[in-house]
Write an enzyme that holds these catalytic residues in place. Structure first.
Site, short mmCIF file in Angstrom:
data_model
loop_
_atom_site.label_atom_id
_atom_site.label_comp_id
_atom_site.label_asym_id
_atom_site.label_seq_id
_atom_site.Cartn_x
_atom_site.Cartn_y
_atom_site.Cartn_z
N GLU A 23 -46.18 39.05 -31.30
CA GLU A 23 -46.61 40.44 -31.16
C GLU A 23 -46.44 41.19 -32.48
O GLU A 23 -45.56 40.84 -33.26
CB GLU A 23 -45.84 41.13 -30.03
CG GLU A 23 -44.35 41.24 -30.27
CD GLU A 23 -43.60 41.84 -29.08
OE1 GLU A 23 -43.74 41.37 -27.96
OE2 GLU A 23 -42.86 42.80 -29.32
N HIS A 62 -44.80 46.36 -25.39
CA HIS A 62 -43.33 46.31 -25.61
C HIS A 62 -42.71 47.71 -25.48
O HIS A 62 -42.13 48.23 -26.43
CB HIS A 62 -43.02 45.69 -27.00
CG HIS A 62 -41.62 45.14 -27.07
ND1 HIS A 62 -41.28 44.05 -27.83
CD2 HIS A 62 -40.46 45.54 -26.49
CE1 HIS A 62 -39.99 43.79 -27.70
NE2 HIS A 62 -39.47 44.70 -26.90
N ARG A 81 -38.70 38.74 -24.01
CA ARG A 81 -39.16 38.54 -25.38
C ARG A 81 -40.35 37.61 -25.37
O ARG A 81 -40.42 36.69 -24.54
CB ARG A 81 -38.07 37.86 -26.23
CG ARG A 81 -37.05 38.79 -26.85
CD ARG A 81 -37.65 39.67 -27.93
NE ARG A 81 -36.64 40.55 -28.50
CZ ARG A 81 -36.26 41.72 -27.99
NH1 ARG A 81 -36.82 42.18 -26.89
NH2 ARG A 81 -35.34 42.46 -28.59
C1 GLV Z 1 -36.15 45.76 -26.66
O1 GLV Z 1 -36.91 44.86 -26.57
C2 GLV Z 1 -34.73 45.60 -26.82
O2 GLV Z 1 -34.27 44.48 -27.03
O3 GLV Z 1 -34.02 46.62 -26.75
#
Ligand code: GLV
Length: 329
Positions: free
Chosen positions: A269, A287, A240
Site C-alpha cells: 500500500e 488504512h 497489515r
Molecule cells: C495502524 O495501522 C497502527 O498500527 O496503528
C-alpha cells in the site's frame, strides 16, 4: 545545555508540533513529503529523536548512519516498520501508541465486517450508478452478522475489543486463534473459545484478522487457507498488508471460494492489487481503522509524550524495547 533536536517525519497536528517545540529544536514536515530512505537519513543527522509513522522504515542501515539518534516514536500501534533487533543493538528506544486506539480500531473492524457481510459498498455503487429502478426479493442479499460465527485471528487488545462487540452486542459465537491462549477468565469474560487455526478457518462465518505483521505472519492467509474457509464466509483485514496474499484473495473472490472481503490494509500500500479494484465483492478502505479525529489526536499526543519523556530524563509511557535496552549486553 543544548536542546535535543527531533524530526517530525510526517505532517501531524500543529498543536503537537507546538508542544514538541517547548522541549526541542524541531524540524517538522508540514508539506507532508514522504522522505526516501536517503532523505530520511539526511534529515536525521544531528537529531536525537524522531516521530515516525508506518511510512518511515527504521532499520540497521539508517541506525548506523544516524549515530546520534536515541528515540524513535511511532504514531501507530503496529511497528513492523521498525527493526527492533537493530534498535536494541544501536541502543535506540522504540515506542508505539497502544491502548488509545483500541476501541476506535475495533469499531472500524466491526463496521468493515458488517459492510462486507451486508454488501454496503457494492449496493451503494449500484445506487450511485442510477441502476436502482425497483425492489427485488433477492437484491443484494448478504449474510447475517448477528448470531453468526465470528473468527478472530490474533487476540491482542483490538481482537479482544472486537470479540466483546460480537459476543455481547451481536450474540455471535466467538472463536479465536492466537500464538498464546488467553487466561480462562478472560475467555469467559469475552465469551471467546480458543481453537486451532484450521478450526477457525473452517468454522468462521466472518473471519477478522487482527494480528501483527512479521515474517511469521507473512501470507498467513493464502490460497491454502482461503480454500479451508466456507464459501459463504467473509474475510476482513484491519491488521497489515502482507498478512493476506492479495493475489490469492482476489482469485478466491473471483472464483466465489469465499463470499466477500473487507480490506483496510494492502500488500505494498498505497498501491492496491489491480484485481481487487475490479471485483464487486470486496470493500476497500485506505488504512483508516484508527482514524477518528479524537483517536488520531490521542495517538499523536502519546507519540509526543514518549519523545518528551525519553529525551528529558523521564520514563516513556509506551516503550516497545525498554527491557532489551536495560539488559546488559
Ligand atoms: C495502524 O495501522 C497502527 O498500527 O496503528
Amino acid at each position: 545545555m543544548t536542546r535535543p533536536r527531533v524530526l517530525v517525519a510526517r505532517a501531524v497536528f500543529p498543536e503537537v508540533v507546538a508542544r514538541l517545540r517547548e522541549h526541542f529544536d524541531v524540524e517538522d514536515n508540514p508539506s507532508d513529503i514522504i522522505y526516501t530512505p536517503a532523505e530520511l537519513i539526511a534529515r536525521l543527522q544531528g537529531k536525537q529523536g524522531a516521530l515516525t509513522t508506518g511510512s518511515e522504515r527504521i532499520g540497521a542501515d539508517l541506525l548506523a548512519a544516524c549515530p546520534e539518534l536515541r528515540v524513535v516514536a511511532n504514531m501507530a500501534v503496529g511497528y513492523n516498520n521498525f527493526d527492533i533487533a537493530a534498535c536494541n543493538a544501536a541502543g535506540v528506544l522504540a515506542t508505539n501508541t497502544p491502548d488509545v486506539l483500541t476501541e476506535t480500531t475495533a469499531d472500524f473492524g466491526f463496521a468493515l465486517m458488517m459492510a462486507t457481510a451486508r454488501r454496503m459498498a457494492e449496493s451503494e455503487r449500484f445506487l450511485r450508478r442510477g441502476e436502482w429502478t425497483r425492489w427485488a426479493y433477492d437484491m443484494f442479499t448478504g449474510s447475517d452478522v448477528h448470531g453468526a460465527a465470528l473468527g478472530i485471528l490474533g487476540m491482542g487488545r483490538i481482537g479482544q475489543a472486537i470479540a466483546r462487540r460480537g459476543a455481547l452486542g451481536f450474540g455471535m459465537q466467538v472463536s479465536y486463534h492466537n500464538r498464546s491462549r488467553l487466561p480462562a477468565e478472560t475467555e469467559a469474560e469475552l465469551g471467546a473459545r480458543y481453537v486451532s487455526k484450521a478450526e477457525l478457518l473452517a468454522q468462521a462465518d466472518h473471519l477478522l484478522l487482527v494480528l501483527p505483521y512479521s515474517a511469521d505472519s507473512h501470507h498467513a492467509i493464502g490460497a491454502a487457507e482461503l480454500a479451508q474457509m466456507k464459501p459463504t464466509a467473509t474475510l476482513t483485514n484491519i491488521a497489515r498488508g502482507g498478512i493476506v496474499d492479495d493475489a490469492a484473495l482476489a482469485a478466491a473472490l473471483r472464483a466465489g471460494r469465499i463470499a466477500a472481503a473487507g480490506l483496510d490494509v494492502f500488500e505494498g500500500e498505497p498501491a492496491v492489487h489491480p484485481d481487487l479494484l475490479t471485483l464487486p465483492n470486496v470493500v476497500l478502505t485506505p488504512h483508516i481503522a484508527s482514524a477518528s479525529l479524537a483517536t488520531r489526536r490521542a495517538m499523536a499526543k502519546l507519540a509526543a509524550d514518549n519523545l518528551i519523556a525519553a529525551l528529558t530524563g523521564g520514563v516513556a509511557p509506551t516503550p516497545i524495547n525498554a527491557a532489551a535496552l536495560l539488559r546488559p549486553s
